[in-house]
Structures are given as structure tokens and as C-alpha cells.
Design a protein around this motif. Structure first.
Motif, PDB file in Angstrom:
ATOM      1  N   ARG A   5      52.436 -45.809 -30.405  1.00  0.00           N
ATOM      2  CA  ARG A   5      53.194 -45.226 -31.512  1.00  0.00           C
ATOM      3  C   ARG A   5      54.590 -45.832 -31.585  1.00  0.00           C
ATOM      4  N   GLY A   6      55.160 -46.140 -30.423  1.00  0.00           N
ATOM      5  CA  GLY A   6      56.501 -46.706 -30.368  1.00  0.00           C
ATOM      6  C   GLY A   6      56.550 -48.208 -30.533  1.00  0.00           C
ATOM      7  N   SER A   7      55.408 -48.829 -30.891  1.00  0.00           N
ATOM      8  CA  SER A   7      55.332 -50.272 -31.172  1.00  0.00           C
ATOM      9  C   SER A   7      55.793 -51.131 -29.994  1.00  0.00           C
ATOM     10  N   ASP A   8      55.363 -50.730 -28.791  1.00  0.00           N
ATOM     11  CA  ASP A   8      55.661 -51.519 -27.596  1.00  0.00           C
ATOM     12  C   ASP A   8      54.346 -52.026 -27.012  1.00  0.00           C
ATOM     13  N   PRO A   9      53.875 -53.214 -27.438  1.00  0.00           N
ATOM     14  CA  PRO A   9      52.578 -53.695 -26.957  1.00  0.00           C
ATOM     15  C   PRO A   9      52.565 -53.992 -25.467  1.00  0.00           C
ATOM     16  N   GLN A  10      53.712 -54.339 -24.896  1.00  0.00           N
ATOM     17  CA  GLN A  10      53.740 -54.650 -23.464  1.00  0.00           C
ATOM     18  C   GLN A  10      53.472 -53.381 -22.637  1.00  0.00           C
ATOM     19  N   ALA A  11      54.183 -52.314 -22.966  1.00  0.00           N
ATOM     20  CA  ALA A  11      53.967 -51.048 -22.243  1.00  0.00           C
ATOM     21  C   ALA A  11      52.568 -50.513 -22.506  1.00  0.00           C
ATOM     22  N   ALA A  12      52.104 -50.636 -23.768  1.00  0.00           N
ATOM     23  CA  ALA A  12      50.761 -50.147 -24.098  1.00  0.00           C
ATOM     24  C   ALA A  12      49.708 -50.864 -23.265  1.00  0.00           C
ATOM     25  N   LEU A  13      49.829 -52.193 -23.131  1.00  0.00           N
ATOM     26  CA  LEU A  13      48.879 -52.942 -22.307  1.00  0.00           C
ATOM     27  C   LEU A  13      48.948 -52.509 -20.849  1.00  0.00           C
ATOM     28  N   TYR A  14      50.149 -52.212 -20.370  1.00  0.00           N
ATOM     29  CA  TYR A  14      50.306 -51.787 -18.981  1.00  0.00           C
ATOM     30  C   TYR A  14      49.542 -50.487 -18.726  1.00  0.00           C
ATOM     31  N   TYR A  15      49.729 -49.503 -19.618  1.00  0.00           N
ATOM     32  CA  TYR A  15      49.052 -48.222 -19.391  1.00  0.00           C
ATOM     33  C   TYR A  15      47.550 -48.338 -19.605  1.00  0.00           C
ATOM     34  N   LEU A  16      47.135 -49.196 -20.553  1.00  0.00           N
ATOM     35  CA  LEU A  16      45.702 -49.435 -20.711  1.00  0.00           C
ATOM     36  C   LEU A  16      45.136 -50.030 -19.429  1.00  0.00           C
ATOM     37  N   ALA A  17      45.863 -51.000 -18.840  1.00  0.00           N
ATOM     38  CA  ALA A  17      45.408 -51.618 -17.589  1.00  0.00           C
ATOM     39  C   ALA A  17      45.392 -50.606 -16.454  1.00  0.00           C
ATOM     40  N   ARG A  18      46.420 -49.756 -16.401  1.00  0.00           N
ATOM     41  CA  ARG A  18      46.455 -48.728 -15.351  1.00  0.00           C
ATOM     42  C   ARG A  18      45.197 -47.869 -15.396  1.00  0.00           C
ATOM     43  N   MET A  19      44.808 -47.488 -16.576  1.00  0.00           N
ATOM     44  CA  MET A  19      43.673 -46.576 -16.703  1.00  0.00           C
ATOM     45  C   MET A  19      42.353 -47.291 -16.442  1.00  0.00           C
ATOM     46  N   LEU A  20      42.206 -48.501 -16.976  1.00  0.00           N
ATOM     47  CA  LEU A  20      40.942 -49.213 -16.765  1.00  0.00           C
ATOM     48  C   LEU A  20      40.749 -49.595 -15.301  1.00  0.00           C
TER      49      LEU A  20
END
Length: 438
Positions: free
Chosen positions: A264-279
Motif C-alpha cells: 500500500r505504501g508503494s515500497d517494493p523493496q520492503a514488500a519483497l522482503y516480507y514476502l520472502a520472510r513468509m515464503l
């Protein structure tokens, strides 16, 4: 003429106490509604089921919820709570002949003054004609129907059946509820051979499914493990990736919230990090696909209609490729969402429209836009004066489409970002024409 049914009333089917060799999930089934975990919003004193039980009268119900949330247990306990005979069939294993036997037995019981609760598991698997077959028995009071489904009843069940049953939504079990289930298991079987972090990882891996959690616990008990397993060892033992929590015990819900807010905050770097954390921690990839789809419609919407297409395609790609290759498609969808223009205009419009629909009830649309399939309807004015927009200048008639008792509403107000900028221009254009032709 002989009676269609025998004189003897069918006895209620007893709830056999599970033996010591029964699966752990069966041995831990709740013995009354108060012991049902995680569904207090419907089973508690102020819930729909709680109120029915207090009144001693049960209406037909559809229990809608994910697997392993207690639908079967609730149905069984409901019959006990209101002193009804319990009959159960499964749409997976039962056919018309089984239903006829159940209805015949219920009819006989009714003649003897005994009410029957008919529980139909996976009711959505019955076809439309079979679902229609329930209607006369429900209407006559031969049975009180309690259906269980994991699918959206609005799409899977006949409207006629839904109109005669109250839909109750069961929630996926949260971490606290799953923890209480494990507490019960440990009270019966002893402590699980897990470190505290591994215990939390096991709970997270269940994804809200209590039955799955207890089956995993039973596997651990059967292995007679001497030394407590940590999260990594647990994942290796169960041959299933389980969520690994850091020293701060940051859990499933914190991570999905962080992912959503990063997108939502348009931060693709952080979004990828949390996606990686979960996967990498073992989250179910399709759970993440569902959440990405939700983000597409809630936070991007018409600012970039392609976002939803991207996410559905990513879900399909993952299902086709599997892990780990398919996880790249989820990463692509995540980056697309985070870098897309944002708008929650459709989300806000939906909430406003739903609220208005509930408040205004059954107002009749204006007569010019209702269908007139019969001669009588045409004679009384149905469809009179309808303007076919394609025949109007610029393909726009400017007619009023709102009920006579309502003022036109502005639920959807597009933002000035992305594709919605063009949508706003279109709406402004049509509004100007509507004003000129009004």
C-alpha cells in the motif's frame, strides 16, 4: 392401505465415545457447545446459535467456514442441545437413495413427536436438482437442515434453499484458539516434544485448521521423540516447511500486515522482503496469492485494473509450476502491486453502496428500465419510455436509473492517479451531458 412407514420410531443415532485408538482429533471433539473453540461469535450467549439453544428452537442453518473450524462438531452438539434426533449424510459419499432413507426415517420420527436435525456435510457438492429435493422436507418441518460448506453459499447453493436457511460464518482459528487446542492435546497426551518457538511454528503452519493441527501433533506423539525439536528440525521431521519466528516472536499476522502495508505504501523493496520472510518461513503460497489479490482490489483497484489480472495470473502460474519455481510469479505480482498507482475508491464505493442497499430495502427501479416480458407488464407501464443509449447522440441518453424515492448517489469517486484519472474524465463528461439533457 398399509402405512408407508413402519410404526416403530427410529432411534436417535448415538454419539459413540471414541476409543483409545481413535485419532486425537476425535478424542478431543468438544462435548458441548461451550467447549467449541474459536467460534464464540455464534456459539456464545449472544450468538445466533446461543440464542437458538436458549430458546430451545432451531432453524435451518448453513455453516460456512474453512476446513477444520468445527462445523461438524457444532452440528452434532446442536442436536444434543435442543434434544433432537441427529442424522448425518455427506454429499461426497451419499446419493439420492441415502437422502430418501434419511427423510423417511425423519418422517417416521416426526409422527412420534421427535424432531430430526439432518446434517449434510459438503452440501455444496449436491447439484441444483438434489438441493431442490430438500425443500419440501424443510418446509414441512420433517427435518431441520444444517448444511456445512467451505464454499461461498451465494454461488454454490440454490436461492430457494438459502431463503429457508440462515447462513452462519465460521472463522478460521486464530493462533490463540489453535494454542488452546494444543493445550487440550497436551493435557491428554503430555507435553509435545517441541521448543516454544517450534510450538508457535506448528500453530502457524496449520493456517487456521484445527483438525490439521491435531493430526500433526498426533504424528509427533507417535514418533516418541526424546529431545524437543526446534523450528528447523520440526520442518524437517514433518517434511513441511513451518514458520520460523525470530527471537521477538514476530508472527504470521504481523508479517502479512507488514507485507500489505508495504505494498500500500508503494515500497517494493520492503514488500519483497516480507514476502520472502513468509515464503522461506513456510507460509502456504496460495494464502499469499489470495492476500495479493485482495491488495489488488482494495488498494489499487481502478487506478490500474491490470493489477487484478496480474495477481490472478500469478496464482495460476504458481498452481501450474509449484514451489519453488512458481514463487517467482508471486514475487512479480508483489512488485507490480507495490509499484502500481494506488486508489481505494472502489473499496470505499463498495462499502457505501452496500450500506445504502441495506438501508433502502426493496425500492423499485424506475419503470423505464425494468423488463417487460409479458403483455400485461407492458400494459401497466413496465419498460415504457426506455431510451436505448446506442441510439442517442454520443451513445449516451442521460436517463435517470435510480429509484423514484432516492436521489442519485456518488458512491464511486475516482482519484486523480493512474487509470482512474481517465475514468474521472469520463464521469465528468457524462455528468456534463446528463446536466445538459436533464
Amino acid at each position: 392401505m398399509d402405512d408407508l412407514f413402519p410404526d416403530d420410531t427410529p432411534a436417535p443415532r448415538p454419539h459413540d465415545e471414541p476409543g483409545e485408538d481413535a485419532p486425537l482429533a476425535d478424542r478431543l471433539r468438544p462435548r458441548n457447545l461451550a467447549e467449541v473453540i474459536g467460534q464464540e461469535h455464534i456459539t456464545g450467549p449472544e450468538g445466533a446459535i446461543g440464542r437458538m439453544v436458549a430458546a430451545g428452537r432451531l432453524s435451518s442453518l448453513v455453516l460456512w467456514g474453512p476446513p477444520g473450524t468445527g462445523k461438524t462438531s457444532i452440528a452434532r452438539l446442536l442436536a444434543d442441545a435442543v434434544d433432537m434426533r441427529y442424522e448425518a449424510v455427506s454429499a461426497v459419499f451419499s446419493g439420492v437413495a441415502d437422502l430418501k432413507k434419511a427423510f423417511a426415517a425423519a418422517d417416521t420420527a416426526k409422527k412420534a413427536g421427535q424432531r430430526t436435525l439432518l446434517f449434510v456435510d459438503e452440501i455444496h457438492r449436491f447439484n441444483r436438482a438434489q438441493q431442490d429435493g430438500f425443500l419440501p422436507f424443510v418446509e414441512r418441518g420433517t427435518v431441520t437442515l444444517v448444511g456445512a460448506t467451505t464454499e461461498n453459499p451465494s454461488f454454490e447453493l440454490n436461492a430457494a434453499l438459502l431463503s429457508r436457511a440462515q447462513v452462519l460464518i465460521l472463522h478460521r482459528l486464530d493462533a490463540a484458539a489453535l494454542g488452546r487446542l494444543l493445550d487440550r492435546a497436551e493435557a491428554l497426551e503430555g507435553a509435545l516434544p517441541l521448543t516454544p518457538a517450534a510450538r508457535e511454528a506448528l500453530i502457524a503452519s496449520a493456517d487456521g485448521d484445527g483438525r490439521f493441527l491435531l493430526n500433526q501433533a498426533e504424528t509427533l506423539y507417535a514418533a516418541k521423540i526424546a529431545k524437543p525439536l526446534d523450528p528447523a528440525a520440526l520442518g524437517q521431521f514433518l517434511q513441511r516447511r513451518v514458520a520460523v519466528y525470530d527471537k521477538d516472536r514476530e508472527g504470521h499476522y504481523n508479517l502479512i500486515s507488514a507485507l500489505h502495508k508495504s505494498v500500500r505504501g508503494s515500497d517494493p523493496q520492503a514488500a519483497l522482503y516480507y514476502l520472502a520472510r513468509m515464503l522461506t518461513a513456510g507460509e502456504e503460497p496460495l494464502f499469499l496469492a489470495r492476500r495479493l489479490i485482495r491488495m489488488a482490489v482494495e488498494d489499487i483497484g481502478m487506478a490500474d485494473p491490470g493489477a487484478l489480472t496480474q495477481c490472478v495470473a500469478a496464482k495460476d502460474a504458481y498452481q501450474f509450476l509449484g514451489s519453488p519455481e512458481g514463487e517467482l510469479a508471486l514475487a512479480q505480482a508483489c512488485v507490480y502491486l507495490a509499484t502500481a498507482p494506488k486508489s481505494n475508491a472502489v473499496y470505499k464505493a463498495q462499502k457505501a453502496a452496500w450500506k445504502s442497499a441495506r438501508e433502502t430495502g426493496s425500492l423499485m427501479p424506475p419503470m423505464n428500465i425494468v423488463n417487460a416480458p409479458t403483455k400485461l407488464m407492458k400494459q401497466v407501464g413496465y419498460g415504457a419510455g426506455y431510451s436505448y443509449d446506442h441510439d442517442a447522440d454520443e451513445g449516451f441518453s442521460g436517463d435517470n436509473y435510480w429509484p423514484q424515492e432516492m436521489q442519485p448517489q456518488d458512491f464511486y469517486q475516482p482519484v486523480d492517479r493512474g487509470f482512474e484519472r481517465k475514468v474521472r474524465e469520463r464521469l465528468d463528461y457524462w455528468n456534463r451531458l446528463r446536466g445538459e439533457r436533464g
